[in-house]
Motif scaffolding. Sequence first.
Motif, PDB file in Angstrom:
ATOM      1  N   SER A   4      54.635  34.208  42.346  1.00 57.65           N
ATOM      2  CA  SER A   4      53.433  34.813  41.769  1.00 57.65           C
ATOM      3  C   SER A   4      53.795  35.571  40.501  1.00 57.65           C
ATOM      4  N   TYR A   5      52.826  35.656  39.592  1.00 57.19           N
ATOM      5  CA  TYR A   5      53.056  36.352  38.331  1.00 57.19           C
ATOM      6  C   TYR A   5      51.703  36.735  37.730  1.00 57.19           C
ATOM      7  N   THR A   6      51.681  37.878  37.051  1.00 57.56           N
ATOM      8  CA  THR A   6      50.489  38.332  36.346  1.00 57.56           C
ATOM      9  C   THR A   6      50.783  38.311  34.843  1.00 57.56           C
ATOM     10  N   ASN A  36      50.436  39.096  30.929  1.00 53.54           N
ATOM     11  CA  ASN A  36      50.075  40.290  30.176  1.00 53.54           C
ATOM     12  C   ASN A  36      49.753  39.988  28.721  1.00 53.54           C
ATOM     13  N   ASP A  94      45.859  38.465  31.439  1.00 54.31           N
ATOM     14  CA  ASP A  94      45.525  39.273  32.622  1.00 54.31           C
ATOM     15  C   ASP A  94      45.248  38.427  33.857  1.00 54.31           C
ATOM     16  N   GLN A 109      46.210  36.285  37.198  1.00 47.94           N
ATOM     17  CA  GLN A 109      47.243  36.315  38.240  1.00 47.94           C
ATOM     18  C   GLN A 109      47.418  34.907  38.789  1.00 47.94           C
ATOM     19  N   TYR A 110      48.663  34.457  38.745  1.00 49.67           N
ATOM     20  CA  TYR A 110      48.959  33.084  39.157  1.00 49.67           C
ATOM     21  C   TYR A 110      49.886  33.092  40.358  1.00 49.67           C
ATOM     22  N   THR A 111      49.603  32.197  41.291  1.00 44.53           N
ATOM     23  CA  THR A 111      50.460  31.974  42.456  1.00 44.53           C
ATOM     24  C   THR A 111      50.610  30.474  42.638  1.00 44.53           C
ATOM     25  N   MET A 129      45.155  30.100  39.848  1.00 45.97           N
ATOM     26  CA  MET A 129      45.065  31.060  38.754  1.00 45.97           C
ATOM     27  C   MET A 129      43.747  31.819  38.894  1.00 45.97           C
ATOM     28  N   LYS A 130      43.859  33.159  38.853  1.00 46.97           N
ATOM     29  CA  LYS A 130      42.672  34.003  38.982  1.00 46.97           C
ATOM     30  C   LYS A 130      42.606  34.937  37.790  1.00 46.97           C
ATOM     31  N   TRP A 131      41.436  34.932  37.098  1.00 46.93           N
ATOM     32  CA  TRP A 131      41.209  35.799  35.961  1.00 46.93           C
ATOM     33  C   TRP A 131      40.444  37.044  36.398  1.00 46.93           C
ATOM     34  N   THR A 156      38.397  31.254  38.592  1.00 41.97           N
ATOM     35  CA  THR A 156      39.461  30.853  39.511  1.00 41.97           C
ATOM     36  C   THR A 156      39.692  29.363  39.366  1.00 41.97           C
TER      37      THR A 156
END
Length: 1540
Positions: free
Chosen positions: A1038-1040, A1042, A1049, A1051-1053, A1067-1069, A1074
Amino acid sequence: MMENREESPANERAPTPTERGLLHIWQSAGPSAQLCPERVLLSRPVLQAALGEHHGLLLIQGGQVYSFGELSWRDLSIPVSAPVLEVSLLGRMVVRVAAGGFHCGALSEQGNVYMWGENTAGQCGLTERGTVTNITVSEPCPVTVVDSDVVPPVVVRVVHLALGREHSLALSAQNELWAWGSGCQLGLVTNSFPVWRPKKVEHLAGRHVIQVACGAYHSLAVVRSLPPPNTQNPSEKRERGQSPHYSVTEREEPFAVDAGHYCPLGVELTEVMTGETSPRRGGPRRRFQPRGRSVGSSPGSAASSCPFSEDGKSYTKQTNLPVGHTHPRTETDGSPKSHSLSGWRSNKNSAFSDEMEINNLLQKLSSHPLEMQHTAGPGDTDSLSSYTSDDSCVSSTPSTDLLTSSYKEDSPIKSQTNNGAAVPYSSSPVGLEDIRLCLEAEKQALQGQKSTSLTNINQKGKAAANRRRSLPGTPTRGRNGSPQRRRPCACRPSLAGQTQAAAPEEAGDGLPSLETEVWSWGRGSEGQLGHGDRLARLQPLCIKSLTDEEVIKVAAGSHHSLALTAHCQVYSWGSNMCGQLGHDNSPVTLPQQAKLSDGLRVWDVSAGQSHSLLLADGDCVQPVLLYCGQQQEPTSVLSERSCQRSPNRADSYTVRPTLLPFCMEMGYINSVCSGGQSCAVLADQNVMGFISAIHELASRERQFDCWLSSIKKLLLTPLRNRESVCPSLGEPCTHLFFSLCESFVRLSVLIGRHSTSLSYFLHDVQSSDVTSIPLVTHTEHFMDIYKEYCSSVGNFQVMGGFRSLHKLSLECLGSQQTMLAQLCVSDQSVSGDVDLVSLFYWPLQQLHQYSRVLLKLAACYDVLTAEYQSLHQGCGQYDSLSLSLLRRKKEAETTFLFWKTHSGKTTEVLRLPQRRVLCESSSRSLTLQNAGRFSNHWFILFNDTLVHTQGAIPSQSLFSTHHVYPLTCLWVKPVTEDSSGLYAIRMTCPEESFTLVASTPQEKNKWLRSLNQAVDQVLGGAGQGSSPGLIAMSRTTSYTFNGDGRFKDAQYTGGWLVGRVHGRGTMKWPDGRTYSGNFKNGQEDGYGECIIPNKLLNKPDSYQGHWRDGKIHGFGKYKYASGEVYEGCFCDGQRHGYGMLSSGKLAKKSSSVFIGQWVHDRKSGYGVYDDMTRGEKYMGLWLDEQRHGSAVVVTQCGAYYEGTFRDNKMCGAGLLVSDDDTALHGEFCDDWTVNGKGVLSLSNGDCLEGLFSGEWTAGLKVVGTYSKPAAEEPENKERNRLLRVGQYVVPAGQRWLCVFDECWSRLGCDAAGRGERTAAWDNIAVTIATARRQSPVLSRSQSKVLECLEFIPQHGEPVTSANYDNIRRYLMKACETPHHPLGWLVETLVTVYRMTYVGVGSNRRLLRQAVQEVLSYLTHFYSIVRFLFPGLPDDGGIIPDPPASPSKSNHNTNIAEQGSVMVLSCSSLLLPQLLPRLYPPLFTMYCLQEEQDEAQYWERILRLNKQPDQSLLSFLGVQEKFWPVWMSILGDKKTDCVQQ
């Protein structure tokens, strides 16, 4: 065990019978030097020994049973050196034996019970061979335990037996208790004794009984505690590791009651006929004694509880009055006086002149409470006549609870001597003084002002906190099978509405549960019940003081009781006249801890008549024996059987357990047994080191468990309960300390359960498998607990918690600091302070002990055996875990020193409990490439992140900025050394990349190895990373994001590949967008699902389909927030190609469906638009979202229009035909509006030609000529041409080209026929394989079809009649599934065809167009098939037969045989796949086309049916000579033919 396995190669070293199961037996007389235990020599090892008053049983290997001692039921006296075989039990495969006072029991492998011996009280049950009149059972007879509460009744399987003097208990496989015999020690709800058949102990119904034990006249049971309620007290939850229990006052009740006080009696007054006696019990009964001895009655006969009966009839009457027994009461003159009702008779007025006197006595409590004077005499309650054990003040059971004495002595009053005091007692059934005493006790319990004899008031706080755990089981059935109704008790809250939760099985993981309670019932004259008084209990009652003590075993002597806890502590209570309790504490009516020497840990107990035998761990691995009781052998006990219920006080006895020195010569003792005045032990010799190894494992585990218990008691519990723990430690460390305590408790519970399991294993070591020990079977569980504990200690240490905890412990413990220092195994400083860090890390040393002992055990087996493999594997796992946790310990210490050295506000932001320092560059060993000359860079490698600080001064822990790079998203790659001479390491992150330069090659290798190890560890690997290289280039994490960009901004898993999102992920914004699907090289690519919020409509858009290069591309389904749904093709995020758009629903105004071609998100090309609101369907060309070009429009009322459209309107020449065949050809200027020249043809043939203006539905203005054709006028061809249908429609070959283009695209072709055939087949194979792998729901037939299609047929060879069938079958399979491009094409063609010609499109004038459209389908379809199979000829071409094969012309009706060749048409090949699905709309339009002719045909048929037969025959042209002739005979017509 291993030595008994015949298949083991180690069988050559198998032990002889003299090495295992060795039995030693002796008479109890303390550690006298003259004692010499006798060893019993048998041909096979002894598995179990059971001792009675003067006899014993031996169970040997093979299930055989031997008896010895005074066998009074056979008038035999058998020496222990030569026991006799119980022949009748041969072949029964006995697995357990039990010995009562004067009877025996055996349990078979199938769970059957066999009883024999004395049966005067029904303790042997109603056997199949005997009757109720049998007072002895000379041979083992089966006793069946039947559960009659179920329908049909079932036989209960028994797993454990326990026997007393006059009662027997059986524990079933369902952990229910069954009893039979006589006396209150049965715990049954009955007033009829003896109980000949086993009955369930209803008071424990619904509870999980673990173990039972029987004394002379009392019973004990270890019962699983009830599950905790939902409400939790956080402090108690942290202390116990589970939820605390409800308080007593949580429910609505009139007043609060201390749960520590229980009403012991709740009996009902019973009238007894004293003038009559039972025929069987009327006189003194005799027992068969060896050597001709006889005694008038058995011990306790005066207290045997059975109502007087005659001829099976019980003379009892229920008056529902609580009655006590006769208590000796000391008057003012000091002389004891007995108040009894000796003249109680059947007439109630003989005792009381009026029954109201009794009722009044019950309704009021005496205002002068009487303190119950307990003298030293034990006989004050043994003569109790009737009572109940339900903990209520008013009886909660019906008359079946009554017990009335029927065992009469010759003299109504006897005396017993105890401590020199003569205590009279009465055997009369009831007494008025008893009632008063009971009522006084109730009043004192309710008022709660002083301690009564019910229990020790000092225990009330603990008992109240645990009251909910000790609820009795809900009685299921009464005596007659009906449910028992319980009246609410006046002194405790009602239990109505509470559900009894069934206790779980052995904690669900096979380990013994430590959440136990001890229940007791029966006679309590010596305090052997442990309730703080000397009263009896009719039904089981929980001993509150033993709750939470984790009792794992109970043992019952004649008049005392023992309880063994998981922490090797022994509690004892009851008679202590011979020192059998192992302490001199008082009161003996409550469990008190036995006085054991330091370093002794008891793990087995047994109790005899006046002694106790303990098995303990000493300084060495070999167990030792401890003895409690008289020191010299009594002279009277062996000469005759005592009639007393309690033994006389011994002249010399021990105050604390003493060591028996001869135990060291017996070998490794695994169990102890006591009975009467005898003691026995079972021991094993140390064969091949196996026995010593298993004893060492168990001993060390028990020692470890005791150490953990002491630490928890001395340190953790006081600190947690201290209010200043949070201010002293601070908020973060407080949470970590509580987490440390919880993990410590979990470890302590695991070790306690493990040590208990090992003790059970040692008891049955001969028949147990070494691979069944929890260390082997629960390896993962052990490893998880130890890992969690090590992490908790390390986290607390890293945050500096031990420094504050040490100060807090000095303030809290005080004098106990010395005791804590003794438990600390590490070297202490000169000041003697406790090193808490070493103290909490010490449990990790136990892992090395596990590995070492398992290795010892494995060495006892051959390397090829399964036992060796299992033990050796466990050894390796624990050794590896030990090394891993020691590394974690070192990392935690290093990290603590790092933060201590670099303390400061700027570094505190990086300090986390789980974070460990692995490497740092404070010595400028690593710097950033191309860094400025005066810039400072500090790199810190943690176990989870790499921190880069700029402007840093490591020595002062100051830096201006810092960047944190999670190791999960960090890719490390060494840079190959070049001419520059830099020792560089390339670092790749999701949003940036940089290069680090080391000062030396050694520093580079050091950092590279550390980075690789850290990355590998954080990704779940072993963390070795010994060789520098590429570590997990592809990973899931997972990573957010920047930085700026599309993923800002977000968030990816999901999957990654060298710093880029790659593979499947989500991927969620922040705005709610999503995407979940496939990625490729940092962009969405492949199949995915996306949700896009629509703030205006407050509903999201959603898309499911294919993507490419971060955009929607390919086939998919898009659901708009407005309600529209588009399913079709996309290109670069726009609708492009074939697609279908559904707008709204049928109930809405804008309901419509468009299916056709799209270009750049707009309708362009051929398409069909169905306007459901207006009832019109448009079939024609579109341009830029408008109808433009040739088209056909049909309406719901039957109107048909074909012509041209421009700017979304009918414009130019067109033909309009109504439902009655009226046709208008003219110039149109708007929808259904004519303006210009035209010709109107009516249905009757008349014609109107001229200028037309107006709307078709509103009326036309005509300026022209009306003509009526003459009968012989020639046909006007020009006019007919104008009125011909089909002249303005879109040609069939130009329709639905977008559908075929999509099919070509799926085959990998840019356009029709442009592409490589091999690539097309590869695409087909990939599509089929992907469908099989990713499709969530596939039926068996669909899976089979896809499996067949994975095989690519021969497509490059010339087609002959031999392989033509293979192609045809392949096409049939391909058209069955939409996952194949050809199957998708067929399914889509069917969809567009039905959308065109179903519903409003079912117009008879469209039949010709529909047929032409099917033919165009075949043409385009066949071109695709020929592309895949180039060997196929053109339509109408020939397929030659192979030279050696006969011609086959029966493939299809459309394949005609021409000599030796076949003619192939596309219709014969493809129509079988298309026509069955297209037939319904075609048939409908055909019926509409022929509707008029069909109507005329049936009209003529009906008209002909009305004609006479002669007219029909004439119409059909039949000659008259063949006409039938009708003749009338007597009024009836008779038909006959005139001519032959």
